[in-house]
Design an enzyme around this catalytic site. Structure first.
Site, mmCIF file in Angstrom:
data_model
loop_
_atom_site.group_PDB
_atom_site.id
_atom_site.type_symbol
_atom_site.label_atom_id
_atom_site.label_comp_id
_atom_site.label_asym_id
_atom_site.label_seq_id
_atom_site.Cartn_x
_atom_site.Cartn_y
_atom_site.Cartn_z
ATOM 1 N NE ARG A 190 28.871 96.303 130.913
ATOM 2 C CZ ARG A 190 28.173 95.663 129.989
ATOM 3 N NH1 ARG A 190 28.264 94.351 129.868
ATOM 4 N NH2 ARG A 190 27.373 96.325 129.188
ATOM 5 C CD GLU B 180 22.853 100.364 128.916
ATOM 6 O OE1 GLU B 180 21.610 100.446 128.857
ATOM 7 O OE2 GLU B 180 23.527 99.708 128.104
ATOM 8 C CG ASN C 224 24.093 97.092 131.452
ATOM 9 O OD1 ASN C 224 23.285 97.305 130.558
ATOM 10 N ND2 ASN C 224 25.291 97.670 131.500
ATOM 11 C CB SER D 112 27.355 90.211 127.930
ATOM 12 O OG SER D 112 27.377 91.487 127.370
ATOM 13 C CE LYS E 172 16.229 102.850 127.193
ATOM 14 N NZ LYS E 172 16.558 101.476 126.826
ATOM 15 C CE LYS F 256 19.950 105.883 126.148
ATOM 16 N NZ LYS F 256 20.621 105.117 127.201
ATOM 17 C CD GLU G 152 14.969 98.775 129.752
ATOM 18 O OE1 GLU G 152 16.133 98.444 129.491
ATOM 19 O OE2 GLU G 152 14.657 99.906 130.139
ATOM 20 N N GLY G 153 15.582 96.508 125.696
ATOM 21 C CA GLY G 153 15.978 95.400 124.827
ATOM 22 C C GLY G 153 15.928 95.692 123.356
ATOM 23 N NE ARG H 68 30.746 97.392 126.198
ATOM 24 C CZ ARG H 68 29.499 97.683 126.495
ATOM 25 N NH1 ARG H 68 28.516 97.167 125.789
ATOM 26 N NH2 ARG H 68 29.226 98.500 127.508
#
Lengths: 549, 549
Positions: free
Chosen positions: A203, A219, A221, A226, A384, A438, A442-443, A525
């Site tokens: 995505r 970004e 994904n 999801s 990233k 950033k 990750e996560g 979103r």
């Protein structure tokens, strides 16, 4: 990655800062730690554009902006949506809530303990925008056009083990999670492990920069993208509401692009299962032990069973370690069942690897002949740091041949720099509001923004290890702020919002044969826009769809 | 009436009593007070047959029993359903819960305060039997065959105002609720009010008597017959589960009769709306202020809108009083909208009439030209007292011409007697376990059974007012007890159960033209069988469907 494990603050549109950037605008995002007991998936990396009206030091990319200004209709907001008659509004909200309940647009209620483990209990409608958000058709088309190029790019990057290892070598030192992923990747390189059937359900998330009218990638994904399941249903809800109320609202349901994200994702999983060619094998969904967004996943399972008679099983990383084994031919058996496809909806965040058990499970999967969605290479290609590497001059050319494709991709890149770029570090110290730092890991983990960017950079410079720090610098994107009606937990709330558009992409190949390289629906979103950074933690983000303007 | 407002205890199948009854077996049921804060709708009037093996004093209806014994396959229970391998059972339960969540098989969770007023919050899967309950095909066909006769019977009874008033004259004295309904009915008679378009959405509830193999009517609901919406979905769930697990369970989904109860009910409402012939008019659903079974109702509204573009509004009795008015031509306006059809899902119980306001609303509706589902006459025709009157010799003949139809209907009548039948009162004192005393008042209130039947009758005899007491005597039905798997609140529970089959019937006529007289799907409710009468109050009843054997 993606909405499932990153969330971000919103920044106001008002600002006293007024300059823009040379190579590309500047992006700032803020991650907060993933919380397993919440619906992580509706958080998103938001970038709000404070300003870019008056260049200072740095010229605008005028030619590009101009190009878009001629192509693009102005980014209209829904006509005074906050002015809808209250009685009508109540009716629409009521109908939306009923519709959601009847059509499985539901999540587990975080206030109900069992709702993340036992289906059917503690259900609540998914947080939604009552009506679809405006989005310019030209940018929509642009985003769709990018899908197949990004799909191909990820595949090619994933095959370049050296590039992945080298690009992530510094991250490896600073971030244990990436380091562990790289270890598995290295083992696979040493084994000369080939993934003949390669499956990506990606995505790519974008924001529309208000001032420049540029569609900028937030970004990409490549793991655990999801909301393919629920997003499809939100679009149907919005279509249904506009069929019913469109006339009085002056809106036409046909302007909501068709969105079969869930069914299409399931179709591609089924195709991968077919390629694996073991009729008795299952598709394994790797899940977290608690998952309040389970229905999003279940929609795919239901489609797989009903349309393809393909069985899915759900296993946590720990269960895979406990019940999994490799047969001599590479077949992955879990609980005695051969696994054709491993579909990760967990495993993207350090939180999912609390012990060596989970790492052993990830390695086991990777060593097997099962089709991985994603493989470790695909996973790494979506980090990233790789995003930042690909934004460097001449890197895309290493992977893509077609110059037009390269140009299209580059056009959507926000500014991304490593901290060894001294010029950018200096600029970020001068104008910290236009950047975000950033963390490379990750996560989860907080981004740094505002004056903290300056402070952190100055401190790192003094300590003499700016380059080794586990950060990248990103341009902050400032998207349009527009009025929206949020519906959450049965309560309707008018506010101003920003949106992020995710385009699902599916890629499936078996050796030289590309079986699927397609767009696969979308996810919009929308999140409340707020000057209060602290208010972000409330996570007021909802599922939405788009209304083409 | 019906499941929406009556519930009943279960009695054991073991008993030391051994005799049966002359004209018809003897029926006992127990009502408990309706509780507005619970899902009332899954309660049901259960009748368990303790015994009927050894006639004592009273002969069996041997010819009828014999007739059925030759026709009917034995009443098989699901082959050792409690013996299903635990792992398989867990999978089926999980899938059933997921399926329910995705397909709107949901109710409001009573532990969540707002779940009865705000849709989309506090959802929980409907309580269900995991697999359909066995039911003999012959009895199924018999029940279906009865539908159109009962539909016609209700219509004819409703037209005989004198019969209704006379039959209920004693009830009027004893029960204020029935008295108020009769007052409205009297007013309509005085006004010579004609209902040219008459609409019934009934549900006739049956139990299968274990010993005699007779299908016996428990009650005929002519108002607020609930669960047409969800029952259809339960059948789909069961079909789906058997498509998936039928092979391993040795069950075939094709043995579940098609059940479109919700859609068919909505279709008939739409037809009534069409007959009313005012395209701008709405269908008004009369609702309780709190309704945890709202989704059952919403399924019908959704169908009406999607398939027929017919708008529904939901109003409480109090709102109808406040917002309603009659136009000079009889048009009912509520909140300014003309109402074509009034569909009562409230108003069946005294609880729904806490003040004069609600009675005024009921009268207003009755005076209007709107199609009532049901009219006051249809409502009264479904009372227990009328059920008992119709069971008297030669009463059916007053309303039906066809002797075969009369025989069919009579065959399903359980024993029903008024207290002026001295012989029966004596028998009930001698063998109270084979009877139940049902209060004539509608909408709740405990039945009397067991030794309390004897005590109460003896007391009433001493007081000299047996005949005037607001009770009727009914045969207690003792249905098969069979192993079932209940799933409630996400928890699976093996137990022994009894079931009650409701057949939905729809009747619509406009003057002399019968537009619909059909079966309209079915509802199976299953309840845990327990020797502990107190345990019944837990209300462990679930939605089920049937598996023909």
């Amino acid at each position: 990655m993606g909405s499932a494990h990153s969330s971000c603050s919103l920044l106001t549109t008002s600002s006293t800062q007024h300059f823009c950037f040379p190579q590309s605008p500047i992006c700032v995002s803020k991650l907060r730690p993933a919380n397993q007991n919440q619906i992580r998936s509706i958080k998103f990396t938001s970038h709000s554009f404070r300003c870019c009206s008056s260049p200072q030091n740095l010229p605008l990319r005028c030619n590009q902006v101009g190009e878009f200004e001629t192509q693009v209709k102005s980014f209209k907001t829904m006509a005074d949506i906050h002015g809808i008659d209250q009685e009508l509004l109540n009716k629409i909200v009521y109908d939306a809530l009923v519709w959601s309940s009847l059509h499985g647009l539901v999540v587990g209620d975080k206030s109900v303990k069992r709702s993340g483990t036992i289906p059917g209990v503690g259900l609540v409608h998914s947080p939604i925008a009552l009506l679809p958000g405006s989005f310019p058709e030209t940018h929509w088309k642009q985003a769709c056009e990018l899908v197949s190029i990004f799909n191909e790019l990820v595949d090619r990057v994933s095959l370049d083990g050296k590039f992945l290892q080298e690009s992530l070598s510094r991250t490896k030192k600073a971030d244990d999670f990436t380091s562990r992923l790289l270890d598995i990747h290295s083992k696979m390189l040493q084994m000369d492990k080939k993934e003949e059937i390669r499956l990506g359900l990606h995505r790519s998330d974008y924001m529309l920069d208000e001032k420049t009218k540029l569609l900028l990638q937030v970004e990409l994904n490549t793991i655990s993208s999801s909301f393919a399941g629920l997003s499809q249903i939100v679009s149907k809800l919005h279509s249904d509401l506009l069929d019913q109320y469109g006339e009085v609202l002056g809106l036409d349901s046909r302007m909501i692009p068709e969105n079969n994200s869930g069914n299409q994702s399931a179709e591609v999983l089924a195709k991968a299962w077919t390629e694996y060619n073991n009729p008795s094998a299952v598709i394994m969904i790797v899940v977290q032990a608690e998952e309040r967004n389970m229905y999003d996943q279940h929609w795919l399972s239901v489609h797989l069973r009903k349309r393809h008679n393909v069985k899915t099983i759900r296993k946590t990383m720990a269960e895979i370690d406990r019940e999994g084994e490799l047969q001599s031919d590479g077949t992955l058996l879990v609980d005695g069942q051969a696994v054709a496809v491993v579909y990760f909806r967990a495993g993207y965040t350090p939180i999912d690897y609390p012990s060596e058990t989970e790492w052993a499970a990830r390695l086991l999967v990777e060593q097997s002949s099962a089709v991985k969605c994603p493989s470790i290479s695909y996973h790494l290609a979506g980090t990233k740091k790789i995003q930042q590497e690909l934004a460097k001059p001449n890197v895309l050319e290493r992977f893509l041949d077609n110059k037009e494709d390269i140009a299209k991709i580059r056009r959507c890149f926000a500014g991304l720099w490593s901290l060894d770029d001294k010029d950018i570090v200096r600029k970020a110290i001068e104008a910290p509001d236009l950047f975000v730092m950033k963390p490379q890991r990750e996560g989860g983990g907080n981004n740094i923004y505002g004056d903290d960017v300056r402070k952190t950079l100055v401190r790192l410079q003094k300590e003499g290890n700016v380059e080794d720090a586990a950060y990248i610098l990103m341009q902050r994107i400032f998207p349009s702020v527009y009025p929206t009606i949020f519906v959450r937990d049965g309560i309707c709330h008018k506010d101003h919002a920003i949106s992020e558009l995710g385009i699902f992409g599916a890629y499936l190949r078996n050796k030289d044969k590309v079986i699927v390289n397609d767009q696969c629906g979308y996810l919009m979103r929308t999140k409340v826009s707020s000057s209060n950074e602290g208010g972000v933690a409330a996570g007021f983000a909802v599922l939405d769809s788009i209304y083409l303007t």
